[in-house]
Design a protein around this motif. Structure first.
Motif, short mmCIF file in Angstrom:
data_model
loop_
_atom_site.label_atom_id
_atom_site.label_comp_id
_atom_site.label_asym_id
_atom_site.label_seq_id
_atom_site.Cartn_x
_atom_site.Cartn_y
_atom_site.Cartn_z
N UNK A 1 48.89 39.32 24.42
CA UNK A 1 49.56 39.34 24.21
C UNK A 1 49.22 38.92 22.77
N UNK A 2 48.71 37.40 22.77
CA UNK A 2 49.04 36.33 21.40
C UNK A 2 48.25 37.45 20.30
N UNK A 3 47.67 38.41 20.50
CA UNK A 3 46.88 39.42 19.14
C UNK A 3 47.59 40.66 19.28
N UNK A 4 48.83 40.56 20.24
CA UNK A 4 49.72 41.43 19.90
C UNK A 4 50.77 41.01 18.34
N UNK A 5 51.25 39.76 19.07
CA UNK A 5 52.13 39.20 18.00
C UNK A 5 50.98 38.44 17.03
N UNK A 6 49.52 38.67 17.10
CA UNK A 6 48.87 38.42 15.37
C UNK A 6 49.53 39.85 14.85
N UNK A 7 49.20 40.70 15.40
CA UNK A 7 49.58 41.84 14.25
C UNK A 7 50.53 41.72 13.93
N UNK A 8 51.81 42.25 14.79
CA UNK A 8 52.54 42.25 14.01
C UNK A 8 52.88 41.49 13.19
N UNK A 9 53.02 40.02 12.65
CA UNK A 9 53.44 39.78 11.82
C UNK A 9 52.15 39.65 10.84
N UNK A 10 50.82 40.47 11.18
CA UNK A 10 50.24 40.84 9.44
C UNK A 10 50.53 41.85 8.81
N UNK A 11 51.35 43.00 9.98
CA UNK A 11 51.58 44.14 9.84
C UNK A 11 53.30 44.48 9.95
N UNK A 12 54.25 43.03 9.39
CA UNK A 12 55.56 43.49 9.94
C UNK A 12 55.66 43.53 8.05
N UNK A 13 56.60 44.96 8.44
CA UNK A 13 57.70 45.36 7.32
C UNK A 13 58.39 44.04 6.37
N UNK A 14 57.67 43.94 5.26
CA UNK A 14 58.90 42.74 4.48
C UNK A 14 59.74 42.82 3.07
N UNK A 49 35.05 53.34 30.22
CA UNK A 49 35.83 53.02 31.41
C UNK A 49 36.89 52.57 31.49
N UNK A 50 37.85 53.48 31.70
CA UNK A 50 39.02 53.63 31.17
C UNK A 50 40.02 52.86 32.18
N UNK A 51 41.02 51.78 32.11
CA UNK A 51 41.42 50.68 33.43
C UNK A 51 42.69 51.98 32.89
N UNK A 52 44.06 53.13 33.67
CA UNK A 52 44.88 53.86 32.80
C UNK A 52 45.62 52.73 33.23
N UNK A 53 45.71 52.04 34.04
CA UNK A 53 46.80 51.35 34.93
C UNK A 53 47.61 50.08 33.65
N UNK A 54 46.02 49.62 33.24
CA UNK A 54 46.42 48.60 32.52
C UNK A 54 46.90 48.91 30.71
N UNK A 55 45.58 49.81 30.50
CA UNK A 55 46.79 50.36 29.06
C UNK A 55 48.08 50.93 29.41
N UNK A 56 48.37 51.19 30.40
CA UNK A 56 49.60 51.32 30.58
C UNK A 56 50.60 50.49 30.58
N UNK A 57 50.49 49.35 30.61
CA UNK A 57 50.97 48.35 30.82
C UNK A 57 50.96 47.19 29.53
N UNK A 58 49.89 47.39 28.72
CA UNK A 58 50.08 46.95 27.50
C UNK A 58 50.92 48.44 26.91
N UNK A 59 50.44 49.20 26.89
CA UNK A 59 51.91 49.71 25.75
C UNK A 59 53.33 50.22 26.01
#
Length: 310
Positions: A1-14, A49-59
């Motif tokens: 989740x923290x990684x996601x917030x960092x990415x959003x700050x870095x790429x946010x259209x400003x 080794x894909x974990x589809x439930x985890x990937x779906x939760x992140x998405x």
């Protein structure tokens, strides 16, 4: 989740074309980035080794916090709209300081020992994430037109006035294009200095000395000085202002060693001519940072003339 917030700050259209991008397209880019990130982290899922439930939760989480259409937040609005409004305000502040850091990084890269490398599209501000995002087409025609306009403007007005205009309109990215253009032009005019020249670190003194990064490239009696600011939030006491003038730099000075025999230096970006003078007790010779960075947030000083040898 923290990684996601960092990415959003870095790429946010400003600003500029970035701000005009539909939020639906932006969040799809972020989803692709997160899928790649969690698979390559190999903690809960991977390409093999894909974990589809985890990937779906992140998405699902990513899509839930980013609405498809931006709206002005009001009391009673859905929480994701309040989140994006706060995120946008914070990203705008980070981006402001990021511009000056980007210019400093660009100039260091273009003048340090070695061969500089510019990633495609990074002649302007770039908010791309990793692939597949950064593999998208680059609008080179836009960059050609902007460079042509800069050259034309440079012929119509003084370098100092153009530098001031670019600082005032720094959000559009032309200031970075201008920095790259002028720095590469100096490299072209003095190829031996930049390919074979020595690297000489320079020291600073005064109240803001820790906020300066500077060095000289030297070859024989010739020299070029590179000066950039660092830790800019602290330098400006948290105010959103460019790191310019004596009000910001106060008594800070850059030491010019006696081994550098130049009588004066001309700033490639502003055209200002600066002459080293006594700046501290003991006859220390140097330049005041408020003079070096008076108009433009980074400096590239080429030797104008040399003092006679003793």
């Amino acid at each position: 989740e923290y990684l996601l917030y960092q990415a959003l700050i870095g790429a946010w259209p400003t600003g500029g074309a970035q701000a005009a991008q539909p939020l639906a397209a932006f969040r799809e880019r972020v989803v692709q980035y997160m899928m790649k990130a969690i698979k390559e982290a190999k903690v809960h899922t991977s390409w093999v080794n894909q974990n589809e439930p985890y990937e779906a939760a992140v998405r699902d989480f990513t899509l839930a916090i980013l609405p498809a259409e931006p709206e002005a937040p009001e009391s009673g609005e859905p929480s994701e709209l309040r989140f994006t409004a706060e995120l946008g305000r914070f990203a705008q502040r980070v981006a402001y300081y990021g511009r000056w850091n980007s210019l400093a990084q660009s100039l260091l890269k273009l003048t340090s020992p070695g061969v500089p490398d510019l990633y495609q599209g990074c002649e302007l501000w770039s908010f791309t994430l990793v692939d597949p995002d950064n593999r998208g087409p680059v609008d080179f025609e836009q960059r050609r037109q902007l460079l042509s306009a800069l050259r034309e403007r440079a012929q119509q007005t003084s370098a100092s006035l153009l530098a001031h205009e670019l600082v005032e309109s720094s959000e559009d990215g032309r200031i970075k294009l201008y920095t790259i253009w002028k720095a590469l032009g100096l490299r072209r005019s003095q190829p031996e200095l930049f390919t074979r020249g020595d690297y000489l670190p320079l020291t600073a003194g005064g109240k803001r000395a820790e906020h300066v990064c500077a060095f000289a490239r030297t070859l024989g009696s010739r020299s070029v000085l590179v000066v950039v600011p660092r830790l800019i939030v602290g330098l400006t006491a948290g105010q959103e202002r460019a790191p310019l003038k004596h009000e910001v730099w106060q008594d800070t000075w850059l030491a010019i060693p006696e081994s550098l025999r130049a009588g004066s230096y001309r700033d490639v970006f502003t055209g200002a001519v600066l002459t080293p003078q006594e700046v501290a007790a003991g006859g220390q010779r140097g330049l005041l940072l408020g003079d070096i960075l008076s108009t433009f947030p980074v400096a590239l000083l080429e030797e104008v003339d040399a003092r006679p040898s003793a």
